[in-house]
Design an enzyme around this catalytic site. Structure first.
Site, PDB file in Angstrom:
ATOM      1  N   SER A 143       0.844  -1.192   0.000  1.00  0.00           N
ATOM      2  CA  SER A 143       0.000   0.000   0.000  1.00  0.00           C
ATOM      3  C   SER A 143       0.877   1.239   0.000  1.00  0.00           C
ATOM      4  O   SER A 143       2.029   1.206   0.462  1.00  0.00           O
ATOM      5  CB  SER A 143      -0.900   0.016   1.244  1.00  0.00           C
ATOM      6  N   TYR A 156      -2.279  -0.405  10.806  1.00  0.00           N
ATOM      7  CA  TYR A 156      -2.301  -0.890   9.419  1.00  0.00           C
ATOM      8  C   TYR A 156      -1.018  -0.561   8.670  1.00  0.00           C
ATOM      9  O   TYR A 156      -0.440  -1.423   7.993  1.00  0.00           O
ATOM     10  CB  TYR A 156      -3.513  -0.265   8.714  1.00  0.00           C
ATOM     11  N   LYS A 160       1.712  -2.949   6.208  1.00  0.00           N
ATOM     12  CA  LYS A 160       1.951  -2.780   4.780  1.00  0.00           C
ATOM     13  C   LYS A 160       3.413  -2.449   4.490  1.00  0.00           C
ATOM     14  O   LYS A 160       3.962  -2.846   3.454  1.00  0.00           O
ATOM     15  CB  LYS A 160       1.016  -1.713   4.210  1.00  0.00           C
TER      16      LYS A 160
END
Length: 253
Positions: A143, A156, A160
């Site tokens: 990401s 998160y 990533k």
């Protein structure tokens, strides 16, 4: 037909980027096995589209947070399709939440799905490719969040960044086996993962206005880059990360 005669495995493919990658691979000549967590109808619809393109499709249910799921997915995919040529690690979650009161269970689940799941899935796929003895390609969906922060993504963004780093290290570990490992770094893509966050139309329009290409991404925008990295067009590309964000990352001024 960049993947003619290949077998492609995709995790988290009942919807979103995974689904687009799976169907895109079938359009380019591949037979496809998909992993999915709980959306039986979505998985069946994805397989139906693969088969409508004249390819073989199979859906295998499993939670990537459980390390045993990786072994099961690879074994059952090989049983159904014969081998693994391309592995696309896509499964991921992002339950948006503020940092200071982030529940421990939310952090743990996010890491187990996004990072631990990627590790064990990639490891299992790589072992099958090494056993086959003729190389392969692994593409992980990281990401833009691997490179930038997010107020409600403190759990998160590290996962990533970890997926991006995993592909760099795996590229070194697996190069001698002819296995290429690369990642794609999507910007804001309209999927189930962020549909609640982007339900605010004003926020959605503000975010789109920051993208030089003038819109937020769609899952199909990732299919081409993933297929390129999986194909022989990228035969000398490994350890690379490809931003697929409409130019958002460079738009700082």
């Amino acid at each position: 037909m960049l993947l003619e005669g290949k077998t492609v495995l995709v995790t988290g493919a009942s919807a979103g980027i995974g689904r687009a990658a799976a169907i895109g691979a079938a359009r380019h000549g591949a037979n496809v096995a998909i992993n999915y967590h709980s959306d039986d109808a979505g998985a069946a619809a994805c397989v139906a589209e693969i088969e409508a393109l004249g390819r073989t499709g199979v859906a295998i249910k499993g939670d990537v947070a459980d390390p045993a799921t990786a072994q099961d997915f690879i074994a059952r995919s090989v049983e159904a399709l014969g081998r693994v040529d391309v592995f696309v690690n896509n499964a991921g979650i992002c339950p948006f939440h503020a940092f200071l009161d982030m529940p421990a269970e939310t952090v743990d689940r996010t890491f187990r799905v996004n990072l631990h799941g990627a590790y064990y899935m990639v490891q299992a796929a790589a072992n099958q490719m090494v056993k086959q003895g003729d190389g392969g390609a692994i593409v992980a969906v990281s990401s833009i969040s691997a490179l930038v922060g997010g107020e409600y993504q403190t759990h998160y963004t590290p996962t990533k960044a970890g997926v991006h780093s995993l592909m760099q290290s795996a590229a070194i570990a697996l190069g001698k086996h002819g296995i290429r490992c690369n990642s794609v770094l999507p910007g804001t893509i309209l999927t189930d993962i962020n549909k609640d966050d982007l339900a605010d139309l004003d926020k959605r329009e503000r975010m789109a206005a920051r993208v030089p290409l003038g819109r937020l991404g769609k899952p199909d925008d990732l299919a081409g880059p993933i297929i390129f990295l999986a194909s022989d067009l990228a035969r000398y590309v490994t350890g690379a990360a490809l931003l697929v964000d409409g130019g958002a990352f460079v738009n700082l001024q």
